[in-house]
Design an enzyme around this catalytic site. Structure first.
Site, PDB file in Angstrom:
ATOM      1  N   ASP A   1       0.810  -1.225   0.000  1.00 54.34           N
ATOM      2  CA  ASP A   1       0.000   0.000   0.000  1.00 54.34           C
ATOM      3  C   ASP A   1       0.840   1.270   0.000  1.00 54.34           C
ATOM      4  O   ASP A   1       0.379   2.334   0.402  1.00 54.34           O
ATOM      5  CB  ASP A   1      -0.960   0.014   1.201  1.00 54.34           C
ATOM      6  CG  ASP A   1      -1.895  -1.182   1.209  1.00 54.34           C
ATOM      7  OD1 ASP A   1      -2.359  -1.564   0.117  1.00 54.34           O
ATOM      8  OD2 ASP A   1      -2.124  -1.749   2.291  1.00 54.34           O
ATOM      9  N   ARG A   2       2.078   1.156  -0.463  1.00 58.81           N
ATOM     10  CA  ARG A   2       2.997   2.278  -0.582  1.00 58.81           C
ATOM     11  C   ARG A   2       3.355   2.915   0.764  1.00 58.81           C
ATOM     12  O   ARG A   2       3.848   4.042   0.822  1.00 58.81           O
ATOM     13  CB  ARG A   2       2.455   3.354  -1.541  1.00 58.81           C
ATOM     14  CG  ARG A   2       2.327   2.868  -3.004  1.00 58.81           C
ATOM     15  CD  ARG A   2       3.634   2.282  -3.486  1.00 58.81           C
ATOM     16  NE  ARG A   2       3.680   2.039  -4.916  1.00 58.81           N
ATOM     17  CZ  ARG A   2       3.586   0.841  -5.487  1.00 58.81           C
ATOM     18  NH1 ARG A   2       3.411  -0.235  -4.742  1.00 58.81           N
ATOM     19  NH2 ARG A   2       3.692   0.710  -6.787  1.00 58.81           N
TER      20      ARG A   2
END
Length: 221
Positions: free
Chosen positions: A199-200
């Site tokens: 999810d970065r």
């Protein structure tokens, strides 16, 4: 350009990888930046990362115009990160003017990168000679033959220059170090270790020199 030729770029917005190979937290970090770099470098080598010592070197000229290129790291310790090059090259001209550089080890296969930033200095003649001695003879001759970063008339000009250098040192068992060639050391002010996460929400831990004392900081991704 035809529409058919341009269609592959339409896939760029959807190209992404979910980074799930690992994590990095403060409790697992080595005591110093160079020990942590050694740990990650060893793991990259063991994982079979091609040219694990390759790093992207960024410099800027007197007008602030940036340049980047890939070079090979040939050593690192508590003093900094070392690479070797022609002292008349474009990168060396930049370094002589600004005395600063940044470098990134892009270990993409491991979903990691390490960013080093700081002032630069030339390594000693003794260190240069020590590394020069272990270079292949062909690489030594190439360093003499190539006017790095200058415009040449063609490949044949380089090959002709190399042939001349081969004749010049044909009777020399050892090729001497060119006077225009040597090492640079980046003396880090900060070293960031980046580990990709889902999810970065990547892990970014930075060693920063704070008036001679190294502190560790977590950066938002």
């Amino acid at each position: 350009m035809s529409e058919a030729n341009s269609t592959p770029t339409a896939t760029l917005p959807s190209m992404r990888v979910s980074y799930e190979a690992g994590a990095l937290d403060e409790t697992s970090l080595a005591a110093t930046w160079h020990e942590q770099l050694q740990l990650w470098f060893d793991e990259a080598v063991q994982a079979g990362v091609p040219e694990a010592n390759a790093m992207v070197l960024a410099t800027a000229d007197a007008d602030g115009v940036p340049s980047s290129r890939t070079v090979l790291c040939k050593g690192f310790d508590q003093r900094g990160v070392v690479f070797f090059t022609n002292y008349t090259s474009a990168k060396s001209h930049d370094l002589k003017v600004t005395r600063r550089a940044a470098a990134t080890f892009p270990w993409l296969a491991m979903q990691r990168q390490v960013n080093v930033r700081g002032e630069v200095e030339k390594v000693s003649a003794e260190e240069t000679a020590e590394y020069w001695a272990v270079r292949p003879r062909g690489s030594q001759l190439g360093a003499w033959a190539s006017p790095q970063s200058r415009v040449v008339t063609g490949r044949s000009a380089l090959e002709s220059s190399l042939s001349g250098i081969e004749r010049r040192f044909a009777d020399n068992e050892k090729v001497p170090v060119p006077p225009h060639w040597g090492g640079w050391r980046i003396r880090p002010e900060s070293v960031e270790f980046w580990q990709g996460r889902p999810d970065r929400l990547h892990d970014r831990l930075r060693f920063r020199n704070n008036d001679g004392r190294w502190v560790v900081e977590r950066l938002a991704p």
